[in-house]
Design an enzyme around this catalytic site. Structure first.
Site, PDB file in Angstrom:
ATOM      1  N   TYR A 402      50.364  67.957 -34.282  1.00  0.00           N
ATOM      2  CA  TYR A 402      49.838  66.593 -34.048  1.00  0.00           C
ATOM      3  C   TYR A 402      49.227  66.450 -32.650  1.00  0.00           C
ATOM      4  O   TYR A 402      49.177  67.402 -31.905  1.00  0.00           O
ATOM      5  CB  TYR A 402      50.853  65.510 -34.394  1.00  0.00           C
ATOM      6  N   GLU A 403      48.727  65.266 -32.387  1.00  0.00           N
ATOM      7  CA  GLU A 403      47.954  64.988 -31.153  1.00  0.00           C
ATOM      8  C   GLU A 403      46.759  65.940 -31.043  1.00  0.00           C
ATOM      9  O   GLU A 403      46.422  66.411 -29.959  1.00  0.00           O
ATOM     10  CB  GLU A 403      48.842  65.105 -29.895  1.00  0.00           C
ATOM     11  N   GLY A 404      46.126  66.238 -32.175  1.00  0.00           N
ATOM     12  CA  GLY A 404      45.044  67.229 -32.233  1.00  0.00           C
ATOM     13  C   GLY A 404      45.674  68.596 -32.386  1.00  0.00           C
ATOM     14  O   GLY A 404      46.493  69.005 -31.558  1.00  0.00           O
TER      15      GLY A 404
END
Ligand SMILES: Cc1cc2nc3c(=O)[nH]c(=O)nc-3n(C[C@H](O)[C@H](O)[C@H](O)COP(=O)(O)OP(=O)(O)OC[C@H]3O[C@@H](n4cnc5c(N)ncnc54)[C@H](O)[C@@H]3O)c2cc1C
Length: 570
Positions: A402-404
């Protein structure tokens, strides 16, 4: 209020490749002030006294317990750090915020709830909300009365977030937007009252909206996940959800500005939390290795186990050097801007996009290594749910996704560097003088940075405008640049420590710096060779440089001290 972080110069994002730095110019973990430590201690005590005793209830998704804890966190000011004073917050610096985040590592499930609330949940309103939106929502988020969520991902659009299909249509009387669509994997999805939802106005203009649950947000059932058992993750269903026009966040068609800048902050804050989890895993591994006997000896006495422990400690030391250095740069820059001027604030953080991506990738992969070795040191017991190593391993896995994802963040690193003013400076870079050859950490740092620049130049020359499509090459360049930042940050942290404490007291930090630099230079060399096979040129071949160290000996030295102490010390 922004607290000074004791560094003297403002440093432009991405400039680390081109400019030499002195230790006095960087912020390090050792520079965290008493006031910053105090808020961290409050967070640690809260986690130990309030959250840990409720761990089982949290893992069983007893949401009233999580809600109650969020209110307690609000009473202790832990949700107020990033919120301006005018709206019920403390308006503190990012160092304080990250230090609190690190303490959340004690229970990553609850850390995800609190972290998503304070970062991607609240920051869209902090940075993009207008006066009325901030006044209406921020006090509730600061107190924990309302919990926040960030809804970007959809079933068919994850990394390609701008391909979202959720639609926003203006009502016939022009008073509200009608949202229809489905968001996927939303942290705090089952808990939140305020959602930042990204939708396309008329199916085209990607826009952020502040949506209250009562406006028609439905949560799908909880996802059954690999880890973070005690954090709420659900899909969000929007069926004719009615959002007043005054709840458009930022400008219509500028949702990407909200999304990507908030994610930058998220990546930076994730760094200290990742390292917090890594420290706990290392400490668990050390104590298990000292207790567990095989062949009539504690397994902590076996060389292979000791080398693992030394490497775990080394990666944590390096990660801290990168994370706190970047936090210091961001705080110094934020201290110069008017917090009420969104554009100034955005420019300040946006310029550190490269460092934020580096931190996201590096710390999540370091954490993966540490939790994996923690399981290995536990042997079969590491595979058992009776031991914490198993949960730590599961909880860590998401941080690379997550978060890219780490792939997306790797593509950001070289492509961002080759944009704007930095592009020209990097492509025009020429060596002033012959590279230094005497073996030293400064030489290795210069060589690592040179390797990154030469790799960027070679790729830009060969592929020009089509470089963005050459992902294999971009990935290798990103890895070289990440290592260069790691090597330099670690060297600077250690130099600063030596300046304060003297060389003798810093024997282990020096050993960790030498160990990491030796291995990182080998990795850079290997990546340069791979690149050279694809883009043969003399500059790439000449950039290969090593920093030979007897890392068996340095790791022995590190392991002796860490195992004797029974925990990570720096
Ligand atoms: C527990 C959990 C919590 C989450 N919380 C939130 C939240 O609060 N809010 C929110 O909006 N989202 C959230 N997410 C979603 C998360 O951000 C996405 O899962 C992530 O962005 C990846 O998207 P995806 O799952 O669709 O994978 P995809 O985008 O389909 O990617 C699949 C694989 O392909 C790779 N890939 C994709 N595109 C490229 C490319 N251009 N180049 C190279 N490789 C590529 C990816 O790196 C990955 O390895 C959460 C997810 C989980 C699991």
């Amino acid at each position: 209020m922004s607290t000074s972080t004791q560094t003297s110069n403002l440093v432009a994002g991405g400039s680390f490749l081109l400019e030499d730095r002195q230790a006095s110019e960087v912020f390090t973990r050792e520079d965290i002030s008493k006031a910053q430590q105090m808020i961290g201690q409050v967070a640690e005590e809260f986690m130990r006294r309030e959250v840990m005793p409720k761990a089982e209830e949290i893992y069983h998704k007893n949401w009233p317990v999580s809600r109650e804890l969020m209110l307690t966190a609000g009473e202790l000011d832990l949700l107020r750090i990033d919120i301006p004073e005018a709206y019920g917050g403390l308006g503190l610096d990012k160092v304080s915020s990250a230090y609190v985040g690190e303490q959340m590592a004690l229970l990553p499930s609850f850390g995800a709830t609190l972290g998503a609330h304070t970062a991607i949940g609240s920051l869209p309103t902090v940075y993009f909300g207008n006066e009325a939106q901030r006044e209406k929502y921020l006090p509730k988020l600061a107190s924990g009365e309302w919990i926040a969520a960030f809804c970007l991902t959809e079933t068919e659009s994850g990394s390609d977030a701008l391909a979202a299909k959720t639609k926003a249509t203006l009502s016939a009387d022009g008073t509200h937007y009608i949202l229809n669509g489905r968001k996927m994997w939303i942290t705090n999805g089952g808990l939140a009252e305020l959602f930042t939802i990204f939708a396309k106005v008329d199916g085209e203009k990607f826009t952020a909206f502040l949506v209250e649950r009562g406006m028609g947000v439905e949560s799908a059932p909880e996802e059954k996940k690999l880890g973070l058992d005690g954090s709420s993750t659900t899909a969000i269903v929007l069926e004719n959800c009615q959002v007043p026009i005054e709840n458009v966040l930022g400008e219509i068609g500028k949702g990407h500005v909200v999304a990507f800048n908030v994610l930058n902050f998220g990546r930076l804050k994730l760094g200290s939390r990742n390292l917090g989890q890594a420290k706990l895993a290392l400490n668990t591994a050390i104590s298990y290795a000292k207790d567990r006997h095989q062949f009539n000896r504690p397994i902590a006495s076996f060389g292979m186990i000791r080398q693992k422990i030394a490497e775990m400690a080394t990666r944590i030391y390096v990660g801290d050097a990168m994370v706190w250095r970047t936090l210091g740069m961001v705080d110094d820059t934020l201290a110069t801007v008017d917090p009420n001027n969104t554009m100034q604030t955005l420019k300040a953080i946006e310029q550190y996009a490269v460092e934020c991506s580096i931190i996201k990738v590096w710390t999540s992969e370091a954490l993966a290594y540490v939790v994996d070795e923690n399981v290995q040191i536990h042997g079969g017991y590491g595979f058992s749910q009776e031991f914490s190593a198993e949960r730590a391993y599961r909880d860590a896995r998401i941080t690379r996704i997550y978060e890219g994802t780490n792939e997306i963040n790797r593509t950001i690193i070289p492509t961002r560097l080759l944009k704007g003013a930095m592009r020209e400076a990097l492509l025009n870079w020429k060596e002033d003088s012959k590279p230094a050859t005497e073996p030293s950490l400064r030489t290795a740092t210069a060589n690592a940075k040179r390797a990154g620049i030469v790799a960027l130049q070679s790729a830009a020359t060969k592929y020009g405008e089509t470089l963005a499509r050459e992902q294999e090459v971009l990935g290798l360049i990103a890895d070289i640049i990440i290592e260069a930042f790691a090597i330099e940050s670690t060297m600077l942290r250690t130099e600063k420590l030596i300046a304060k404490q003297g060389e003798t007291a810093c024997a282990i930090p020096i050993a960790m710096t030498e160990t990491y630099t030796c291995d990182a230079m080998e990795r850079i060399a290997q990546k340069l060779r791979t690149l050279h096979a694809e883009l043969p040129n003399d500059a790439l071949a000449n950039a290969i440089a090593l920093h030979p160290v007897n890392t068996i000996a340095t790791r022995k030295q590190i392991a002796d001290v860490v195992i004797e102490a029974g925990r990570y010390l720096w």
